[in-house]
Write a protein that holds these residues in place. Structure first.
Motif: not given
Length: 243
Positions: A41-47, A93-96, A101-110
């Motif tokens: 749900x958080x992912x959907x709202x942020x997208x 990507x599936x949620x986007x 809409x689409x995922x434009x890049x990747x940045x690893x975390x932490x």
């Protein structure tokens, strides 16, 4: 110079409420994919927020470490790292796709991000994951005094890279982030953060924690917006970069 921010890092009953305040002022949103934070749900709202403000969406995968917020390094094989990247990337990507809409890049975390910069085995596993999933997707990395080394490695996989700098973190003399455990690792004064941004924009340099001037080529600045004071700082940075 673009501003990017780590967002979508709430999950369940634990909520970060600043995301809607941050999104209008940034250019790139690094959205957590569920392993260190975030849930469906958080992912959907942020997208949806990113789409509303026309902010580029980036996948922000991590080690599977919710308890440690992804900030603890893990000893994983090449195949394990490759698989966890593809798994998290596929989820975002599936949620986007469901929101057109689409995922434009990747940045690893932490810790995964830090390990990528210092351990070639981890870096190559991430390159391999992107190559297998979508070779056109850029990898967002930490700018250092030797960006060409990372560009050369990315070229071996046919991957493009983008480089970011941090306005609120101290750097050592080699151009890497100082550990958060060290006094002075996090810049807290607004003037220091704005001066860092201005110096990067106008001169392409930063000062290390010991005062050494380091050349640094960066296309984007990473900002953090998990509280009201941080949101105000982002607004000031946006104005600074626009002037």
């Amino acid at each position: 110079m673009l501003l990017n921010c780590d967002l979508g890092e709430s999950y369940g009953y634990w909520q970060i409420t600043a995301d809607p305040l941050v999104m209008p002022h940034i250019d790139m949103a690094n959205i957590a994919c569920g392993y260190h934070a975030g849930d469906p749900q958080v992912m959907q709202k942020t997208i949806a927020l990113a789409k509303q403000y026309r902010v580029k969406i980036g996948a922000h995968p991590s080690y599977p470490d919710r308890q440690g917020f992804g900030r603890r390094s893990m000893q994983l094989s090449h195949d394990e790292i490759e698989s966890l990247i593809i798994y998290q990337l596929g989820a975002l990507v599936g949620m986007c796709k469901s929101q057109c809409c689409q995922v434009s890049y990747l940045k690893p975390h932490g810790a995964l991000y830090i390990d990528m910069m210092k351990n070639d085995d981890v870096l190559h596993a991430i390159f391999s994951a992107i190559q297998k999933y979508d070779q056109t997707m850029p990898l967002l990395m930490m700018a250092t005094s030797n960006n060409s080394r990372f560009k050369q490695k990315a070229d071996e996989y046919g991957i493009s890279v983008m480089f970011e700098a941090f306005t609120d973190r101290a750097y050592d003399d080699e151009g890497f982030l100082v550990s958060r455990k060290v006094d002075g690792a996090v810049l807290k004064e607004s003037d220091d953060i704005l001066n860092r941004a201005t110096q990067l924009k106008t001169q392409g340099t930063i000062q290390s924690i010991s005062g050494k001037t380091i050349c640094m080529e960066a296309e984007t600045l990473c900002v953090h917006g998990d509280n009201e004071k941080a949101v105000n700082m982002i607004q000031s940075l946006k104005q600074c970069l626009a002037s």
